[in-house]
Motif scaffolding. Sequence first.
Motif, PDB file in Angstrom:
ATOM      1  N   PRO A  53      14.192   6.013   1.066  1.00 18.98           N
ATOM      2  CA  PRO A  53      12.752   6.198   0.871  1.00 18.98           C
ATOM      3  C   PRO A  53      12.364   6.181  -0.601  1.00 18.98           C
ATOM      4  N   SER A  54      11.161   5.740  -0.842  1.00 17.10           N
ATOM      5  CA  SER A  54      10.505   5.899  -2.131  1.00 17.10           C
ATOM      6  C   SER A  54       9.069   6.281  -1.831  1.00 17.10           C
ATOM      7  N   ALA A  55       8.362   6.788  -2.817  1.00 15.90           N
ATOM      8  CA  ALA A  55       6.968   7.173  -2.579  1.00 15.90           C
ATOM      9  C   ALA A  55       6.152   5.975  -2.100  1.00 15.90           C
ATOM     10  N   ARG A  56       6.422   4.804  -2.672  1.00 18.08           N
ATOM     11  CA  ARG A  56       5.670   3.602  -2.309  1.00 18.08           C
ATOM     12  C   ARG A  56       5.976   3.170  -0.874  1.00 18.08           C
ATOM     13  N   SER A  57       7.257   3.198  -0.499  1.00 18.27           N
ATOM     14  CA  SER A  57       7.616   2.747   0.846  1.00 18.27           C
ATOM     15  C   SER A  57       7.121   3.720   1.912  1.00 18.27           C
ATOM     16  N   LEU A  58       7.138   5.006   1.622  1.00 15.95           N
ATOM     17  CA  LEU A  58       6.597   5.968   2.584  1.00 15.95           C
ATOM     18  C   LEU A  58       5.101   5.745   2.792  1.00 15.95           C
ATOM     19  N   GLU A  59       4.406   5.406   1.723  1.00 21.37           N
ATOM     20  CA  GLU A  59       2.982   5.132   1.843  1.00 21.37           C
ATOM     21  C   GLU A  59       2.745   3.892   2.703  1.00 21.37           C
ATOM     22  N   GLU A  60       3.619   2.890   2.554  1.00 18.23           N
ATOM     23  CA  GLU A  60       3.508   1.686   3.385  1.00 18.23           C
ATOM     24  C   GLU A  60       3.679   2.036   4.863  1.00 18.23           C
ATOM     25  N   LEU A  61       4.632   2.912   5.166  1.00 18.38           N
ATOM     26  CA  LEU A  61       4.851   3.294   6.559  1.00 18.38           C
ATOM     27  C   LEU A  61       3.682   4.100   7.107  1.00 18.38           C
ATOM     28  N   ARG A  62       3.072   4.929   6.277  1.00 15.55           N
ATOM     29  CA  ARG A  62       1.897   5.673   6.738  1.00 15.55           C
ATOM     30  C   ARG A  62       0.761   4.714   7.082  1.00 15.55           C
ATOM     31  N   ARG A  63       0.648   3.653   6.296  1.00 16.29           N
ATOM     32  CA  ARG A  63      -0.442   2.701   6.494  1.00 16.29           C
ATOM     33  C   ARG A  63      -0.184   1.787   7.694  1.00 16.29           C
ATOM     34  N   GLN A  64       1.059   1.303   7.847  1.00 14.37           N
ATOM     35  CA  GLN A  64       1.373   0.321   8.888  1.00 14.37           C
ATOM     36  C   GLN A  64       1.882   0.942  10.178  1.00 14.37           C
ATOM     37  N   GLY A  65       2.366   2.179  10.110  1.00 17.43           N
ATOM     38  CA  GLY A  65       3.098   2.742  11.232  1.00 17.43           C
ATOM     39  C   GLY A  65       4.541   2.285  11.163  1.00 17.43           C
ATOM     40  N   VAL A  66       5.446   3.059  11.731  1.00 23.71           N
ATOM     41  CA  VAL A  66       6.866   2.756  11.611  1.00 23.71           C
ATOM     42  C   VAL A  66       7.201   1.400  12.233  1.00 23.71           C
ATOM     43  N   GLU A  67       6.789   1.200  13.499  1.00 21.11           N
ATOM     44  CA  GLU A  67       7.116  -0.061  14.158  1.00 21.11           C
ATOM     45  C   GLU A  67       6.393  -1.235  13.502  1.00 21.11           C
TER      46      GLU A  67
END
Length: 538
Positions: A53-67
């Motif tokens: 994880p990185s702060a940027r990638s976690l933000e991407e997952l929050r925006r797109q959803g995990v799947e």
Amino acid sequence: MRLLPVGFLVVLVLSCASKPHASAVVPPAPVAARPAFDEARAVHVLRRLAFGPSARSLEELRRQGVEGWVASQLSRPGAPLPPGLEAKLQALPSLTMSMAELVREYPPKRQREQALLDGREPRRPARIGLEQSAAKLLRAVESPNQLEEVLVDFWFNHFNVSADKGAVRWMVTAYERDAIRPKVFGSFRELLGATARHPAMLFYLDNWRSVRDGMPERLSREALSEDGEAPAPAEPKPGLNENYARELLELHTLGVEGGYTQQDVREVARCFTGWSIRQPRKAPEFFFRRRAHDADDKQVLGQRIRGRRSTADGEQVLDLLARHPATARHVASKLARRFVSDTPPPALVERVAKVFLDSEGDLPTVYRALFDSPEFWAPGARAAKVKTPFEFVVSALRATDAEVTVRPRLVQSLAKMGEPLFRAPAPTGFPEHAAPWVNSGSLVARLNFSLELVSGRMPGTQVALKALATPAEPTARAWVDALGQALLGAPPSEETRATILDALSKRAEAASAVGETRPVDVSLIAGLLLGSPEFQKQ
């Protein structure tokens, strides 16, 4: 059952028995509430399909959803890189050079000495390895195409070659760039064929000097030196060489229990005679030597291979192996070991192997079967694997949001942990299970790296720890918990928390003994968290 994306909205449409009156107010359809973001699930995905994880990638997952994020990673091979990362890669000139250009620009010692006598100053070949290692680290840390980087790492290891073997040093850059990277989202057969023909593999496993049985030695040497290049003293004599054939069957396709015999190894070796390199140290490119090829019929795994004076014999063997059930099981097992568990469930391996066969080795289809499996998402799969040194270093750089410009010291730190990049000593590549990496020497090296990174003593890296976390109060315990959440993706365990607080207490006592009062040592906390058992796992 296929999992729906987290961001999937279920809309309930209220139907009416009759058309409403024009002036009637139709109430809006109620919408199901968006499910709460499951950070533990997101961290699991980023530990397996990304380099942590990185702060940027976690933000991407929050925006797109995990799947949704997983789907986007599977659909973006070769997607453009951020300008900052692209600029860093462009500053490494060897990455885009051909093998012949690398030999010319970074010549071996003898040619370098001659160039100096001629008044030129050629670059040392060690620079090739440093720039390739720098590119691998930079992409793994900064590229948004995280799954692609994980897969390039996996498949290079599967089809391993080592830069420590002679002329391979000038071939490895092109091997990863041209034979591995463009194929990781293609078919297994394409990947297998690209590695089989590449000079790096032909040289590494000695197939470039493999000639038909019974060919007179004088003719063999003439066939292999017809372009005027004498072999190095350490190279094997011309003759039927089984090295590539054996590793092709045992490592690349069928697996050690794939049902082949020593006779099959020999017959496969006969099929690949003549698959060679034009001039390994001057013009390293694939070259088929007709005079060296065994044109008689062969028998591989019970199937007749009709003898021809062309590469068709070898290509037919690759076709046969790529669609073999043992290959499907072997590849499925290795992928499941990398992404799920060191001891993957047999049922999962069999299901993924069936998908491999049904899709004719279409790799994205195989990846989806693995990532959609309940075994991948099972709670027991989380933090069940130990990071390799490369995964550890990259995940530490990503977790701390480090600014990275790779220096030799950073690359050397990986070698100290037991993983010198592009230099795995055996055809098996680096181990992908925990046991070889869990020893006192490696763990001490990891802790030392962690402390150097967060204290600003690792050349080429910069970390702003206080930008990662803001505790409610400036106490040691609050800092441990806040940084633990930021670096581990969860609060530290009681044991880890107690160990860190004890270390801080002893340091405070030592300072007090000499009349000093020191603030909470944030860098020590971060270093010990990165060196903790929790951070070693993924």
